[in-house]
Scaffold this motif. Structure first.
Motif, PDB file in Angstrom:
ATOM      1  N   PHE A   1       0.848  -1.198   0.000  1.00  0.00           N
ATOM      2  CA  PHE A   1       0.000   0.000   0.000  1.00  0.00           C
ATOM      3  C   PHE A   1       0.880   1.243   0.000  1.00  0.00           C
ATOM      4  N   ARG A   2       0.740   2.061  -1.038  1.00  0.00           N
ATOM      5  CA  ARG A   2       1.472   3.315  -1.195  1.00  0.00           C
ATOM      6  C   ARG A   2       2.989   3.131  -1.083  1.00  0.00           C
ATOM      7  N   GLU A   3       3.474   1.977  -1.529  1.00  0.00           N
ATOM      8  CA  GLU A   3       4.912   1.722  -1.502  1.00  0.00           C
ATOM      9  C   GLU A   3       5.612   2.671  -2.471  1.00  0.00           C
ATOM     10  N   ASN A   4       6.743   3.181  -2.049  1.00  0.00           N
ATOM     11  CA  ASN A   4       7.526   4.146  -2.799  1.00  0.00           C
ATOM     12  C   ASN A   4       8.460   3.401  -3.763  1.00  0.00           C
ATOM     13  N   LEU A   5       8.076   3.294  -5.027  1.00  0.00           N
ATOM     14  CA  LEU A   5       8.868   2.558  -6.013  1.00  0.00           C
ATOM     15  C   LEU A   5       9.771   3.545  -6.753  1.00  0.00           C
ATOM     16  N   ASP A   6      11.046   3.563  -6.376  1.00  0.00           N
ATOM     17  CA  ASP A   6      11.944   4.590  -6.905  1.00  0.00           C
ATOM     18  C   ASP A   6      13.175   4.049  -7.622  1.00  0.00           C
ATOM     19  N   ILE A   7      13.219   2.719  -7.793  1.00  0.00           N
ATOM     20  CA  ILE A   7      14.374   2.135  -8.459  1.00  0.00           C
ATOM     21  C   ILE A   7      13.908   0.957  -9.325  1.00  0.00           C
ATOM     22  N   ILE A   8      14.529   0.817 -10.492  1.00  0.00           N
ATOM     23  CA  ILE A   8      14.235  -0.329 -11.358  1.00  0.00           C
ATOM     24  C   ILE A   8      15.455  -1.237 -11.314  1.00  0.00           C
ATOM     25  N   LEU A   9      15.209  -2.503 -10.957  1.00  0.00           N
ATOM     26  CA  LEU A   9      16.276  -3.487 -10.854  1.00  0.00           C
ATOM     27  C   LEU A   9      16.065  -4.576 -11.886  1.00  0.00           C
ATOM     28  N   GLY A  10      17.150  -5.107 -12.395  1.00  0.00           N
ATOM     29  CA  GLY A  10      17.102  -6.198 -13.352  1.00  0.00           C
ATOM     30  C   GLY A  10      17.721  -7.456 -12.776  1.00  0.00           C
ATOM     31  N   ILE A  11      17.121  -8.593 -13.134  1.00  0.00           N
ATOM     32  CA  ILE A  11      17.666  -9.893 -12.737  1.00  0.00           C
ATOM     33  C   ILE A  11      17.486 -10.866 -13.896  1.00  0.00           C
ATOM     34  N   LEU A  12      18.224 -11.970 -13.827  1.00  0.00           N
ATOM     35  CA  LEU A  12      18.044 -13.057 -14.774  1.00  0.00           C
ATOM     36  C   LEU A  12      17.166 -14.110 -14.122  1.00  0.00           C
ATOM     37  N   VAL A  13      16.132 -14.550 -14.848  1.00  0.00           N
ATOM     38  CA  VAL A  13      15.238 -15.591 -14.336  1.00  0.00           C
ATOM     39  C   VAL A  13      15.303 -16.795 -15.268  1.00  0.00           C
ATOM     40  N   ASP A  14      14.362 -17.683 -15.166  1.00  0.00           N
ATOM     41  CA  ASP A  14      14.327 -18.926 -15.951  1.00  0.00           C
ATOM     42  C   ASP A  14      14.960 -18.766 -17.327  1.00  0.00           C
ATOM     43  N   ASN A  15      15.849 -19.689 -17.661  1.00  0.00           N
ATOM     44  CA  ASN A  15      16.527 -19.692 -18.967  1.00  0.00           C
ATOM     45  C   ASN A  15      17.259 -18.381 -19.251  1.00  0.00           C
ATOM     46  N   ASN A  16      17.728 -17.732 -18.178  1.00  0.00           N
ATOM     47  CA  ASN A  16      18.520 -16.493 -18.288  1.00  0.00           C
ATOM     48  C   ASN A  16      17.816 -15.375 -19.048  1.00  0.00           C
ATOM     49  N   ILE A  17      16.544 -15.209 -18.774  1.00  0.00           N
ATOM     50  CA  ILE A  17      15.778 -14.109 -19.351  1.00  0.00           C
ATOM     51  C   ILE A  17      15.924 -12.909 -18.429  1.00  0.00           C
ATOM     52  N   PHE A  18      16.296 -11.766 -18.981  1.00  0.00           N
ATOM     53  CA  PHE A  18      16.489 -10.539 -18.203  1.00  0.00           C
ATOM     54  C   PHE A  18      15.144  -9.847 -18.012  1.00  0.00           C
ATOM     55  N   LEU A  19      14.745  -9.672 -16.768  1.00  0.00           N
ATOM     56  CA  LEU A  19      13.504  -8.971 -16.436  1.00  0.00           C
ATOM     57  C   LEU A  19      13.803  -7.814 -15.511  1.00  0.00           C
ATOM     58  N   THR A  20      12.960  -6.786 -15.570  1.00  0.00           N
ATOM     59  CA  THR A  20      13.122  -5.640 -14.679  1.00  0.00           C
ATOM     60  C   THR A  20      11.898  -5.509 -13.778  1.00  0.00           C
ATOM     61  N   PHE A  21      12.146  -4.994 -12.570  1.00  0.00           N
ATOM     62  CA  PHE A  21      11.097  -4.821 -11.577  1.00  0.00           C
ATOM     63  C   PHE A  21      11.307  -3.497 -10.843  1.00  0.00           C
ATOM     64  N   TYR A  22      10.200  -2.874 -10.472  1.00  0.00           N
ATOM     65  CA  TYR A  22      10.235  -1.641  -9.691  1.00  0.00           C
ATOM     66  C   TYR A  22      10.274  -2.002  -8.214  1.00  0.00           C
ATOM     67  N   HIS A  23      11.111  -1.289  -7.461  1.00  0.00           N
ATOM     68  CA  HIS A  23      11.266  -1.567  -6.028  1.00  0.00           C
ATOM     69  C   HIS A  23      11.439  -0.276  -5.239  1.00  0.00           C
ATOM     70  N   ASP A  24      11.365  -0.432  -3.933  1.00  0.00           N
ATOM     71  CA  ASP A  24      11.675   0.648  -2.989  1.00  0.00           C
ATOM     72  C   ASP A  24      13.154   0.506  -2.651  1.00  0.00           C
ATOM     73  N   SER A  25      13.953   1.471  -3.041  1.00  0.00           N
ATOM     74  CA  SER A  25      15.418   1.357  -2.882  1.00  0.00           C
ATOM     75  C   SER A  25      15.849   1.285  -1.417  1.00  0.00           C
ATOM     76  N   ARG A  26      15.006   1.736  -0.486  1.00  0.00           N
ATOM     77  CA  ARG A  26      15.381   1.678   0.936  1.00  0.00           C
ATOM     78  C   ARG A  26      15.536   0.242   1.418  1.00  0.00           C
ATOM     79  N   ARG A  27      15.020  -0.707   0.682  1.00  0.00           N
ATOM     80  CA  ARG A  27      15.085  -2.126   1.076  1.00  0.00           C
ATOM     81  C   ARG A  27      16.345  -2.825   0.557  1.00  0.00           C
ATOM     82  N   PHE A  28      17.213  -2.083  -0.150  1.00  0.00           N
ATOM     83  CA  PHE A  28      18.393  -2.684  -0.772  1.00  0.00           C
ATOM     84  C   PHE A  28      19.682  -2.048  -0.278  1.00  0.00           C
ATOM     85  N   GLU A  29      20.765  -2.834  -0.428  1.00  0.00           N
ATOM     86  CA  GLU A  29      22.101  -2.365  -0.101  1.00  0.00           C
ATOM     87  C   GLU A  29      23.051  -2.853  -1.193  1.00  0.00           C
TER      88      GLU A  29
END
Length: 136
Positions: free
Chosen positions: A106-134
């Motif tokens: 609810f009202r999460e602050n999505l201020d960063i787009i991160l990329g990861i490799l998933v199944d069969n090395n497919i690159f996907l991007t996701f929006y996240h709250d940067s305060r949760r990362f280091e």
């Protein structure tokens, strides 16, 4: 059929009366006291550390590897300790439009787009709250 309906109404009436006369406040107070006793110093320390980590905002750069901070992972991916790469840092954060105030999104602050490799090395991007990362 009418007798069955009367019996159902009698049962419902008895249930309602039982619920009205039962002392829920006493039970709730006992339950709360028991819960408070079950949270030890370790839990309290962990809670305070998680809050401090959440409030400490790191600065990231595009191309930097990041991972979840301890106790702040609120999504399935990236996985715990899985590196993600910073694709973009948003100038203006997107505020999650999850309607339910009881949701962690609810009202999460999505201020960063991160990329990861998933199944069969497919690159996907996701929006996240940067305060949760280091930094990884």
């Amino acid at each position: 059929m009418s007798e069955k309906k009367d019996n159902n109404q009698d049962l419902i009436g008895a249930l309602v009366q039982s619920l009205q006369t039962r002392n829920f406040e006493e039970e709730d107070d006992e339950e709360i006291a028991t819960e408070k006793e079950s949270y030890g110093e370790e839990y309290i320390t962990q809670l305070q550390t998680a809050c401090n980590n959440f409030l400490k905002k790191d600065s990231f750069q595009v191309g930097q590897l990041v991972k979840w901070k301890t106790n702040l992972k609120n999504r399935k991916i990236p996985y715990k300790n899985q590196p993600a790469i910073v694709v973009e840092i948003l100038d203006k954060p997107i505020i999650s439009n999850d309607d339910e105030s009881g949701s962690p999104y609810f009202r999460e602050n999505l201020d960063i787009i991160l990329g990861i490799l998933v199944d069969n090395n497919i690159f996907l991007t996701f929006y996240h709250d940067s305060r949760r990362f280091e930094a990884y």
